[in-house]
Design an enzyme around this catalytic site. Structure first.
Site: not given
Length: 385
Positions: A72, A288, A292, A380
């Site tokens: 992604h 969540p 992580k 991220y």
């Protein structure tokens, strides 16, 4: 029995540590209280940072990851009718991979016999002894004993390892959120090619996936919510509302799994006591929202395996002495990101019109700021080790 490193817990942290140590020629044994079938069936997170996938590639335990993992290059923050795409590949030169923790666990278990990694299953009543001495050991069951040089606690929040840190030595930092995530897993195609994190007047929602044909969705629910109050049709209806434009692509189907998970942040310091080292959820828990949990466990065991390899190969103790500091520095940054994203995307009890407008203003700022999007993208994809 005797080994060099005794590992408590056959979740991803313990299994990954075991494989990393075996790759360095270090003897270790994993002791797990559950049966293998139970461990392999647990439904958990599914977004892997580059740090985690790099470790699996390095170990050569990546055949299914390479074949089935979904790279992604971005994700979206949704606000009503608007979707703000965070192009993590363009902003960081990196990406994440969608591949379920369940699959990671299965791959690591399947590879254990050929790598000489023994796992003791169904070891009830594991106890830690003499962790602050030069000769620690574990006991379980009917008099089973494992002597070792070091103990790695990878047994989660409720295991014996965290409790073995003396109260006068350890400090804990915790925050309980006043809501949970109601999740549904279904064999239906995802509504979007990338993850969508949605902030809506009704509350948070997340559209995720495990494969091109299996979807994972979540919505924010009150802390006292009950599953029986959320039949499938009501949940699908609410997802379609909260996800905005992405919700129009939802394909409904029967639930393979449906559960409510509370959200909390937790950090225990230090992550070492004598010859006991903590890794993963027994040392820290993150909400969540930032994906992580598994990735922090992977960075913990990367640090710990490096430290133990230095000890055995070069009699270098510096890595062991520095393990807790190094691990906690990364942990707190991940806690910060998860906390900020949770605050941004959820509705909190007691918040009014002002707090709601602050969320909208922040999202509007992110939509127009490359700097803000870059900061989100860097966190991220995972900060460097």
């Amino acid at each position: 029995m005797r080994t060099q490193v005794a590992i408590i817990g056959a979740g991803p942290a313990g299994l990954l540590l075991g494989h990393l140590l075996r790759a360095e020629g270090i003897d270790c044994v994993i002791v797990e209280r559950q049966a293998a079938a139970y461990v392999e069936a647990r439904i958990r997170a599914g977004v892997l940072e580059r740090t985690t996938t790099d470790l699996l590639h390095r170990l050569g335990i990546d055949a299914r990851l390479n074949a089935e993992g979904l790279p992604h290059h971005g994700f979206a923050l949704a606000d009503g009718e608007r979707q703000i795409r965070i192009d993590i590949a363009a902003l960081t030169g990196s990406s994440v991979t969608v591949y379920g923790q369940t699959e990671v666990t299965r791959d690591l278990i399947a590879a254990a016999p050929e790598r000489g990694l023994p796992i003791v299953w169904e070891a009830s009543g594991v106890a830690i002894h003499d962790a602050d001495s030069a000769a620690p050991f574990l006991t379980w069951g009917d008099g089973e004993r494992l002597d070792c040089d070091f103990i790695a606690g990878c047994d989660g929040f409720h295991g014996p390892s965290r409790a073995a840190i003396p109260a006068g030595i350890g400090k804990t930092f915790e925050h309980a959120y006043p809501f949970g995530w109601l999740g549904i897993l279904a064999d239906v195609p995802p509504c979007d090619d990338e993850l969508v994190y949605a902030n809506h007047d009704h509350g948070f929602a997340l559209a995720s996936m495990r494969s091109p044909t299996r979807s994972r969705y979540y919505i924010q629910v009150p802390g006292d919510a009950r599953l029986e109050d959320w039949p499938d049709d009501r949940l699908w209806d609410e997802l379609a509302i909260r996800l905005g434009p992405a919700g129009q692509g939802i394909v409904r189907g029967p639930a393979l799994d449906k559960s409510i998970a509370p959200l909390r942040s937790f950090v225990g310091e230090p992550m070492r006591h004598g010859r006991l080292f903590l890794a993963g959820d027994c040392a820290h828990v993150v909400p969540p929202t930032g994906a992580k949990g598994l990735n922090l466990a992977a960075s913990d065991v990367a640090y710990l395996s490096e430290a133990l390899a230095g000890h055995y190969a070069r009699a270098d103790e510096s890595g062991l002495h520095d393990y807790s500091r190094r691990a906690l520095a990364r942990v707190w940054k991940a806690e910060r990101f998860s906390w900020q994203l949770t605050k941004l995307m959820h509705r909190f009890p007691g918040d009014g019109a002002f707090e709601r407008r602050m969320q909208l203003a922040e999202l509007d700022y992110i939509a127009g700021s490359t700097a803000a999007q870059t900061a989100i993208a860097e966190n991220y994809v995972g900060l460097p080790l």
